[in-house]
Motif scaffolding. Structure first.
Motif, PDB file in Angstrom:
ATOM      1  N   UNK A   1      12.498  20.150 -23.747  1.00 58.57           N
ATOM      2  CA  UNK A   1      11.938  18.914 -23.632  1.00 58.57           C
ATOM      3  C   UNK A   1      10.498  18.491 -24.513  1.00 58.57           C
ATOM      4  N   UNK A   2      10.492  17.659 -25.131  1.00 60.96           N
ATOM      5  CA  UNK A   2       9.486  17.186 -26.148  1.00 60.96           C
ATOM      6  C   UNK A   2       8.217  16.825 -25.195  1.00 60.96           C
ATOM      7  N   UNK A   3       7.162  17.568 -25.712  1.00 61.24           N
ATOM      8  CA  UNK A   3       5.794  17.321 -24.862  1.00 61.24           C
ATOM      9  C   UNK A   3       5.101  15.917 -25.409  1.00 61.24           C
ATOM     10  N   UNK A   4       4.481  15.411 -24.665  1.00 65.79           N
ATOM     11  CA  UNK A   4       3.858  14.060 -24.750  1.00 65.79           C
ATOM     12  C   UNK A   4       2.302  14.245 -25.048  1.00 65.79           C
ATOM     13  N   UNK A   5       1.901  13.681 -25.980  1.00 61.54           N
ATOM     14  CA  UNK A   5       0.126  13.779 -26.348  1.00 61.54           C
ATOM     15  C   UNK A   5      -0.074  12.502 -26.336  1.00 61.54           C
ATOM     16  N   UNK A   6      -1.110  12.091 -25.600  1.00 65.02           N
ATOM     17  CA  UNK A   6      -2.044  11.035 -25.758  1.00 65.02           C
ATOM     18  C   UNK A   6      -3.324  11.204 -26.760  1.00 65.02           C
ATOM     19  N   UNK A   7      -3.345  10.365 -27.675  1.00 63.55           N
ATOM     20  CA  UNK A   7      -4.447  10.558 -28.781  1.00 63.55           C
ATOM     21  C   UNK A   7      -5.382   9.123 -28.498  1.00 63.55           C
TER      22      UNK A   7
END
Length: 229
Positions: free
Chosen positions: A1-7
């Protein structure tokens, strides 16, 4: 599952460079440019990690970090031009997992992301759990209900999912409307009673999935979830 990154970065050029490198590394990305947007995006996007600038319009990055830490244990890497020991120590004391000073090598930031995710995964709260007939997957942002061998996926809005996940994580505990509103929309200006509308829709969907009455109102307080039902 793709990890989610908040910039969280208000300088457009830096945000675009980070986005390019982070997406090319295989992560899903959401962006925010202010304090309010960062808090809102964190609640809605449910990132696996946050890259957080300190100097932001409408508030301080340390305030965003404090807001995140009051609710969840999302890993946070500070990415900032502020390079003094006091600010760095304050960030780490509040709960930052790493600290990167501008100017930086974007490839190094990506490796820092991978390293922090590896380091923190072992000690993070479980991301998949059940409360009676309800199963919550925090990574996939999905909820299902019914017997373990035949659970039905619930078509929930982000707010409905947030409320159900918060109640299911603490079965039998009564939460006030204000507490539930804080869980789904920190720093929101909405009235507490908006929670009633979300809960009403949520209870209807649970009933249609064969899980009626597991969320009940608590007079003078708010709502709770009974896992035994």
């Amino acid at each position: 599952m793709t990890d989610r990154i908040l910039i969280v970065e208000d300088e457009r050029e830096i945000a675009e460079i980070l986005t390019l490198y982070v997406e090319n590394a295989g992560f899903a990305v959401a962006r925010a440019t202010s304090y309010q947007e960062a808090v809102r995006q964190h609640a809605q996007f449910a990132p696996d990690l946050v890259l957080l600038d300190i100097g932001l319009p409408g508030g301080d990055g340390l305030d965003v970090l404090s807001s995140v830490r009051r609710r969840v244990d999302t890993p946070v890497i500070m990415v900032t031009a502020v390079d003094d020991e006091v600010t760095k120590l304050s960030s780490l004391r509040i709960g930052a997992d790493d600290y990167v000073v501008k100017p930086f090598n974007p490839s190094e930031v990506v490796e820092r992301i991978r390293a922090v995710l590896r380091r923190t995964r072992g000690g993070r709260l479980r991301r998949l759990f059940a409360a009676g007939p309800v199963e919550i997957d925090l990574d996939a942002r999905t909820a299902s209900c019914g017997p373990a061998e035949n659970r039905q996926r619930l078509p929930l809005t982000p707010s409905e999912f947030g409320i159900l996940a918060h109640l299911a994580a603490h079965p039998r505990r009564a939460f006030s409307r204000a507490e539930l509103l804080e869980a789904i929309s920190p720093d929101s200006d909405a009235y507490d009673r908006v929670v009633d509308s979300h809960v009403s829709n949520l209870r209807q969907k649970l009933m249609m999935a064969g899980c009626p009455d597991i969320i009940e109102p608590v007079r003078g307080i708010g709502y709770r979830l009974w896992a035994e039902r």
